[in-house]
Scaffold this active site. Structure first.
Site, mmCIF file in Angstrom:
data_model
loop_
_atom_site.group_PDB
_atom_site.id
_atom_site.type_symbol
_atom_site.label_atom_id
_atom_site.label_comp_id
_atom_site.label_asym_id
_atom_site.label_seq_id
_atom_site.Cartn_x
_atom_site.Cartn_y
_atom_site.Cartn_z
ATOM 1 N N THR A 1 0.832 -1.213 0.000
ATOM 2 C CA THR A 1 0.000 0.000 0.000
ATOM 3 C C THR A 1 0.861 1.256 0.000
ATOM 4 O OG1 THR A 1 -1.793 -1.145 1.166
ATOM 5 C CG2 THR A 1 -1.782 1.271 1.281
ATOM 6 N N GLN B 1 0.953 -9.209 -6.756
ATOM 7 C CA GLN B 1 0.482 -10.588 -6.963
ATOM 8 C C GLN B 1 1.317 -11.334 -8.007
ATOM 9 O OE1 GLN B 1 -1.939 -12.197 -5.326
ATOM 10 N NE2 GLN B 1 -2.669 -10.459 -4.110
ATOM 11 N N HIS C 1 4.209 -9.811 2.423
ATOM 12 C CA HIS C 1 3.381 -10.899 2.967
ATOM 13 C C HIS C 1 2.605 -11.669 1.913
ATOM 14 C CE1 HIS C 1 -0.774 -9.010 3.110
ATOM 15 N NE2 HIS C 1 -0.037 -7.953 2.811
ATOM 16 N N THR D 1 13.349 4.674 10.657
ATOM 17 C CA THR D 1 14.319 3.622 10.984
ATOM 18 C C THR D 1 13.938 2.345 10.251
ATOM 19 O OG1 THR D 1 14.652 4.612 13.140
ATOM 20 C CG2 THR D 1 15.316 2.296 12.892
ATOM 21 N N CYS E 1 -10.478 -6.507 1.173
ATOM 22 C CA CYS E 1 -11.029 -5.180 1.454
ATOM 23 C C CYS E 1 -12.473 -5.097 0.970
ATOM 24 C CB CYS E 1 -10.211 -4.104 0.754
ATOM 25 S SG CYS E 1 -8.529 -4.584 0.441
ATOM 26 N N SER F 1 5.107 -6.452 -2.303
ATOM 27 C CA SER F 1 4.711 -6.551 -0.887
ATOM 28 C C SER F 1 5.254 -7.845 -0.306
ATOM 29 C CB SER F 1 3.187 -6.534 -0.771
ATOM 30 O OG SER F 1 2.796 -6.880 0.537
ATOM 31 N N ASN G 1 -5.478 -9.203 -8.196
ATOM 32 C CA ASN G 1 -5.575 -9.984 -6.964
ATOM 33 C C ASN G 1 -6.880 -10.763 -6.845
ATOM 34 O OD1 ASN G 1 -6.143 -7.047 -6.807
ATOM 35 N ND2 ASN G 1 -7.107 -7.601 -4.864
HETATM 36 C C1 LIG Z 1 -2.252 -6.942 -1.078
HETATM 37 C C2 LIG Z 1 -2.122 -6.057 -2.216
HETATM 38 C C3 LIG Z 1 -1.687 -4.731 -2.047
HETATM 39 C C4 LIG Z 1 -1.412 -4.130 -0.693
HETATM 40 O O1 LIG Z 1 -0.266 -4.682 -0.095
HETATM 41 P P1 LIG Z 1 -0.095 -4.571 1.501
HETATM 42 O O2 LIG Z 1 1.322 -4.966 1.738
HETATM 43 O O3 LIG Z 1 -1.083 -5.508 2.108
HETATM 44 O O4 LIG Z 1 -0.351 -3.157 1.880
HETATM 45 C C5 LIG Z 1 -1.556 -3.934 -3.176
HETATM 46 N N1 LIG Z 1 -1.821 -4.421 -4.397
HETATM 47 C C6 LIG Z 1 -2.220 -5.685 -4.602
HETATM 48 C C7 LIG Z 1 -2.464 -6.168 -5.979
HETATM 49 C C8 LIG Z 1 -2.399 -6.545 -3.521
HETATM 50 O O5 LIG Z 1 -2.806 -7.785 -3.732
#
Ligand SMILES: *Cc1c(COP(=O)(O)O)cnc(C)c1O
Length: 388
Positions: free
Chosen positions: A70, A177, A199, A235, A323, A197, A149
């Site tokens: 994000t 993704q 996670h 940091t 979301c 991202s 996604n």
């Molecule tokens: C999950 C996702 C995000 C946001 O990533 P976060 O690390 O959860 O803030 C942005 N774009 C896509 C396509 C995602 O699947």
């Protein structure tokens, strides 16, 4: 518990977790400090930067760590807008972007920018000709996500980047993704900015990266210390960055093997669902599709009800993006590909990982038809359809 929601987030593998923990309790130094404890943290961060750079064929000096996908998306959109507003105030994005792109665009629109949305076809693909039609003299940025996604559609990124380049416009892609599933070479693709991202690929939550090609004019979002080459204060999240680097490296290294594996599960799920359940259809493109993504609409019932019953059966899934499912609005992605609002409510997303098994999919294919039948038996919509 069976976890079929790997596009929402993933489990951190044990070997990655083990390598992160020392940065909380032994190598906990501030990476800006000059003593060894700080320098060790700094070294770990720079090694992660190299891993991420190598995975997408960038230079390490072009990789900036952030707090999330994000933040990276916000930085790309608002940072480019702010630094280039004298040149123009027009931005083009696809209609099926993640909210992390759409909301910053809405914010900019309130502040005098002009946003155009690229339509997509029935399978969710952007046509470069449609992007071309939206170009204006004052266009400064085009942003199109690499892979969606919700429906897993993969976009013709090189073609869109090429169009942007020919017109002197920056091109950003949200590749959250796509990394680890699709070959990404920022030089060959010709992208200027790219979001990652942690996670979504087996790294920790709360860490991301933004690739910013050398020379791109972009303002900072966070002002403060001189971290991240003076462009992103705060940091450094050393454990998170170490985890992100390892996750990116692992997912790219094992991409071919993992893709083949999850694709088998995906195709088994799609074929099983279509053959066992009536009145349902697959969303997204069957060819240009993430290998782990299944998205199906079941007519006459609610996706949320399916999720509750699946949860009862021990299966975690999603009805679109995390979301969207919290808001009960039909998914903007499904509406954009032309799914009727009443059908969009009946959508189910399954996203697999190499941790899933054939037995788990067999179990799904055993319980899901029963759930759908039960819900339809209670559905006024279905009963009136049957009478007709
Ligand atoms: C999950 C996702 C995000 C946001 O990533 P976060 O690390 O959860 O803030 C942005 N774009 C896509 C396509 C995602 O699947």
């Amino acid at each position: 518990m069976i976890y079929f929601d790997n596009a929402a987030t993933r489990r951190v593998p044990d070997d990655i977790l083990k390598k992160i923990i020392p940065y909380f309790i032994e190598e906990y130094g501030n990476a800006s400090a000059i003593y060894d404890l700080g320098r060790n943290a700094k070294r770990a961060i720079e090694s992660s930067r190299e891993m991420v750079a190598k995975a997408i064929n960038a230079d390490p000096s072009e990789i900036y760590f952030t707090s999330s996908g994000t933040e990276s998306d916000n930085w790309a959109i608002k940072g480019i807008a702010s630094a280039n507003k004298k040149k123009g105030k027009h931005i083009i994005v696809s209609a099926i972007e993640h909210h992390a792109i759409l909301e910053p665009c809405k914010y900019l629109q309130k502040n005098g920018f002009d946003i155009s949305y690229i339509p997509v076809d029935r399978s969710g693909i952007v046509n470069v000709k449609d992007v071309e039609k939206l170009l204006q003299k004052d266009t400064i940025l085009i942003s199109v996500m690499f892979a969606n996604n919700e429906i897993g559609t993969i976009q013709p990124i090189a073609q869109i980047a090429d169009l942007a380049k020919k017109n002197g416009i920056y091109f950003h892609t949200d590749a959250v993704q796509a990394v680890g599933h699709v070959d990404i070479d920022v030089k060959k693709l010709g992208v200027d900015l790219l979001t990652i991202s942690g996670h979504k690929l087996g790294g920790p939550k709360g860490v991301g990266a933004l690739y910013i090609k050398k020379g791109v004019k972009i303002d900072s979002l966070l002002h403060g210390g001189a971290q991240e080459m003076g462009r992103r204060a705060s940091t450094e999240n050393t454990p998170g960055i170490v985890g992100l680097g390892l996750a990116v490296q692992n997912s790219v290294k094992n991409m071919k093997k993992n893709n083949e594996y999850v694709k088998k599960l995906r195709d088994m799920a799609i074929e099983g669902i279509l053959s066992k359940i009536s009145d349902c259809f697959v969303n997204g493109d069957l060819v240009n599709r993430l290998p782990a993504n299944v998205n199906v609409c079941f007519k006459y019932i609610e996706g949320e009800s399916i999720l509750l019953h699946l949860n009862h059966a021990g299966i975690c899934a999603s009805s679109g993006s995390a979301c969207t499912s919290a808001s009960l609005e039909p998914s903007h992605v499904l509406l954009a590909i032309g799914v009727k609002p009443e059908d969009a409510h009946g959508s189910l997303r399954l996203s697999f990982s190499e941790d899933n098994t054939v037995e788990e999919v067999e179990y799904l294919l055993d319980v899901l038809p029963k759930i759908v039948s039960k819900l339809r038996a209670m559905s006024p919509l279905y009963n009136s359809f049957k009478k007709k």
